[in-house]
Design a protein around this motif. Structure first.
Motif, PDB file in Angstrom:
ATOM      1  N   ALA A  83     -10.772  13.187   6.003  1.00  0.00           N
ATOM      2  CA  ALA A  83     -10.436  11.932   5.297  1.00  0.00           C
ATOM      3  C   ALA A  83      -8.851  11.475   5.774  1.00  0.00           C
ATOM      4  CB  ALA A  83     -10.370  12.157   3.717  1.00  0.00           C
ATOM      5  N   MET A  84      -8.724  10.256   5.875  1.00  0.00           N
ATOM      6  CA  MET A  84      -7.278   9.894   6.103  1.00  0.00           C
ATOM      7  C   MET A  84      -6.977   8.765   5.258  1.00  0.00           C
ATOM      8  SD  MET A  84      -7.347  10.278  10.321  1.00  0.00           S
ATOM      9  CE  MET A  84      -5.915  10.527  10.482  1.00  0.00           C
ATOM     10  N   VAL A  85      -5.564   8.460   4.849  1.00  0.00           N
ATOM     11  CA  VAL A  85      -5.374   7.577   3.867  1.00  0.00           C
ATOM     12  C   VAL A  85      -3.914   7.033   4.330  1.00  0.00           C
ATOM     13  CG1 VAL A  85      -5.013   6.877   1.446  1.00  0.00           C
ATOM     14  CG2 VAL A  85      -6.534   8.638   2.015  1.00  0.00           C
ATOM     15  N   ALA A  96       6.940  -1.696   5.751  1.00  0.00           N
ATOM     16  CA  ALA A  96       8.452  -1.371   5.197  1.00  0.00           C
ATOM     17  C   ALA A  96       9.289  -0.497   6.058  1.00  0.00           C
ATOM     18  CB  ALA A  96       8.476  -1.390   3.855  1.00  0.00           C
ATOM     19  N   GLY A  97       8.351   0.649   6.638  1.00  0.00           N
ATOM     20  CA  GLY A  97       8.726   1.847   7.104  1.00  0.00           C
ATOM     21  C   GLY A  97       8.660   3.025   6.159  1.00  0.00           C
ATOM     22  N   SER A  98       8.163   2.824   4.892  1.00  0.00           N
ATOM     23  CA  SER A  98       7.869   3.955   3.999  1.00  0.00           C
ATOM     24  C   SER A  98       6.402   4.577   3.864  1.00  0.00           C
ATOM     25  CB  SER A  98       8.328   3.415   2.467  1.00  0.00           C
ATOM     26  OG  SER A  98       7.578   2.175   1.933  1.00  0.00           O
ATOM     27  N   GLU A  99       5.763   3.824   4.814  1.00  0.00           N
ATOM     28  CA  GLU A  99       4.141   4.126   4.876  1.00  0.00           C
ATOM     29  C   GLU A  99       4.033   5.580   5.169  1.00  0.00           C
ATOM     30  OE1 GLU A  99       5.044  -0.041   4.997  1.00  0.00           O
ATOM     31  OE2 GLU A  99       5.496   1.510   6.621  1.00  0.00           O
ATOM     32  N   MET A 100       3.131   6.159   4.815  1.00  0.00           N
ATOM     33  CA  MET A 100       2.820   7.709   5.047  1.00  0.00           C
ATOM     34  C   MET A 100       1.389   7.887   5.383  1.00  0.00           C
ATOM     35  SD  MET A 100       5.857   9.085   4.910  1.00  0.00           S
ATOM     36  CE  MET A 100       5.272  10.501   5.189  1.00  0.00           C
ATOM     37  N   LEU A 101       1.010   8.483   6.410  1.00  0.00           N
ATOM     38  CA  LEU A 101      -0.429   8.965   6.807  1.00  0.00           C
ATOM     39  C   LEU A 101      -0.669  10.105   6.249  1.00  0.00           C
ATOM     40  CD1 LEU A 101      -2.900   8.309   8.242  1.00  0.00           C
ATOM     41  CD2 LEU A 101      -1.734   9.483  10.291  1.00  0.00           C
ATOM     42  N   PHE A 102      -1.828  10.315   5.258  1.00  0.00           N
ATOM     43  CA  PHE A 102      -2.091  11.566   4.792  1.00  0.00           C
ATOM     44  C   PHE A 102      -3.353  11.913   5.347  1.00  0.00           C
ATOM     45  CE2 PHE A 102       0.683   9.742   1.463  1.00  0.00           C
ATOM     46  CZ  PHE A 102       1.057  10.969   0.805  1.00  0.00           C
ATOM     47  N   VAL A 103      -3.452  13.170   6.067  1.00  0.00           N
ATOM     48  CA  VAL A 103      -4.491  13.644   6.775  1.00  0.00           C
ATOM     49  C   VAL A 103      -5.362  14.722   6.162  1.00  0.00           C
ATOM     50  CG1 VAL A 103      -5.446  14.586   8.966  1.00  0.00           C
ATOM     51  CG2 VAL A 103      -3.726  12.955   9.055  1.00  0.00           C
ATOM     52  N   GLY A 137      -7.944  -1.681   1.561  1.00  0.00           N
ATOM     53  CA  GLY A 137      -7.052  -0.371   1.602  1.00  0.00           C
ATOM     54  C   GLY A 137      -7.188   0.296   2.830  1.00  0.00           C
ATOM     55  N   ALA A 138      -6.144   0.966   3.139  1.00  0.00           N
ATOM     56  CA  ALA A 138      -6.106   1.580   4.743  1.00  0.00           C
ATOM     57  C   ALA A 138      -6.654   3.140   4.236  1.00  0.00           C
ATOM     58  CB  ALA A 138      -5.035   1.472   5.456  1.00  0.00           C
ATOM     59  N   TRP A 139      -8.126   3.247   4.359  1.00  0.00           N
ATOM     60  CA  TRP A 139      -8.345   4.945   4.205  1.00  0.00           C
ATOM     61  C   TRP A 139      -9.738   4.922   5.027  1.00  0.00           C
ATOM     62  CZ3 TRP A 139     -12.879   6.550   1.929  1.00  0.00           C
ATOM     63  CH2 TRP A 139     -13.789   5.357   1.486  1.00  0.00           C
ATOM     64  N   VAL A 140     -10.183   6.003   5.216  1.00  0.00           N
ATOM     65  CA  VAL A 140     -11.213   6.275   5.806  1.00  0.00           C
ATOM     66  C   VAL A 140     -11.632   7.823   5.685  1.00  0.00           C
ATOM     67  CG1 VAL A 140     -11.267   4.842   8.120  1.00  0.00           C
ATOM     68  CG2 VAL A 140     -10.114   7.224   8.302  1.00  0.00           C
ATOM     69  N   TRP A 152      -4.362  18.792   2.652  1.00  0.00           N
ATOM     70  CA  TRP A 152      -3.495  17.596   3.296  1.00  0.00           C
ATOM     71  C   TRP A 152      -2.390  17.811   3.966  1.00  0.00           C
ATOM     72  CZ3 TRP A 152      -5.967  12.796   2.857  1.00  0.00           C
ATOM     73  CH2 TRP A 152      -6.971  12.935   1.886  1.00  0.00           C
ATOM     74  N   LYS A 153      -2.160  17.115   4.937  1.00  0.00           N
ATOM     75  CA  LYS A 153      -0.885  16.883   5.631  1.00  0.00           C
ATOM     76  C   LYS A 153      -0.172  15.620   5.564  1.00  0.00           C
ATOM     77  CE  LYS A 153      -1.584  20.819   8.515  1.00  0.00           C
ATOM     78  NZ  LYS A 153      -1.942  21.335   9.774  1.00  0.00           N
ATOM     79  N   LYS A 154       0.925  15.405   5.513  1.00  0.00           N
ATOM     80  CA  LYS A 154       1.584  14.048   5.352  1.00  0.00           C
ATOM     81  C   LYS A 154       2.528  13.700   6.566  1.00  0.00           C
ATOM     82  CE  LYS A 154       4.848  13.419   2.334  1.00  0.00           C
ATOM     83  NZ  LYS A 154       5.805  13.158   1.070  1.00  0.00           N
ATOM     84  N   PHE A 155       2.300  12.576   7.219  1.00  0.00           N
ATOM     85  CA  PHE A 155       3.384  11.848   8.249  1.00  0.00           C
ATOM     86  C   PHE A 155       3.761  10.756   8.100  1.00  0.00           C
ATOM     87  CE2 PHE A 155      -0.032  14.813   9.659  1.00  0.00           C
ATOM     88  CZ  PHE A 155       0.192  15.823  10.205  1.00  0.00           C
ATOM     89  N   PRO A 156       4.854  10.545   8.763  1.00  0.00           N
ATOM     90  CA  PRO A 156       5.225   8.851   8.623  1.00  0.00           C
ATOM     91  C   PRO A 156       3.971   8.210   9.441  1.00  0.00           C
ATOM     92  CG  PRO A 156       7.044  10.206   9.475  1.00  0.00           C
ATOM     93  CD  PRO A 156       5.820  11.148   9.514  1.00  0.00           C
TER      94      PRO A 156
END
Length: 123
Positions: free
Chosen positions: A70-72, A54-61, A93-96, A8-12
């Motif tokens: 997978a992406m969430v 709110a600006g705290s959302e993170m995209l996990f790839v 929920g925002a995931w694929v 996993w990698k995490k991005f704003p």
């Protein structure tokens, strides 16, 4: 069966899924594999995050052998708690993810990886 080893990698999340961005094509490919739901297109999620987030959302790839599988989009909810990004205007929920990776496996992989200190993951 043990959950898959996803790296996993995490991005704003803000602007991460806009057209021409680094992750929009992968998100579209994964959404198409799961039925191509209009509310889960990269444009819909990108707009929702940018307008309703709110600006705290993170995209996990999540990748397996160098391929995005997978992406969430997750939101922190205080200490040790995360949930999928799901404003009232977004019914899911925002995931694929690829069909070979079911949601419980994706969740377990997140908890064993980047969310290892998480006690509650709401999807």
């Amino acid at each position: 069966m043990p959950y898959p080893r996803i790296q996993w990698k995490k991005f704003p999340a803000r602007r991460s899924l806009e057209q021409g961005g680094p992750w929009a094509a992968d998100w579209e490919r994964l959404n198409t594999q799961r039925g191509g739901l209009p509310v889960l297109t990269s444009d819909a999620i990108n707009s929702s995050v940018n307008l309703l987030g709110a600006g705290s959302e993170m995209l996990f790839v999540g990748s397996d052998a160098g391929r995005v599988v997978a992406m969430v989009v997750l939101v922190p909810e205080g200490r040790f708690r995360w949930r999928t990004f799901q404003p009232p205007q977004l019914p899911l929920g925002a995931w694929v993810g690829e069909a070979d990776f079911d949601l419980p496996d994706i969740g377990r992989s997140l908890l064993a990886g980047p969310l290892r200190t998480c006690l509650v993951l709401s999807i």
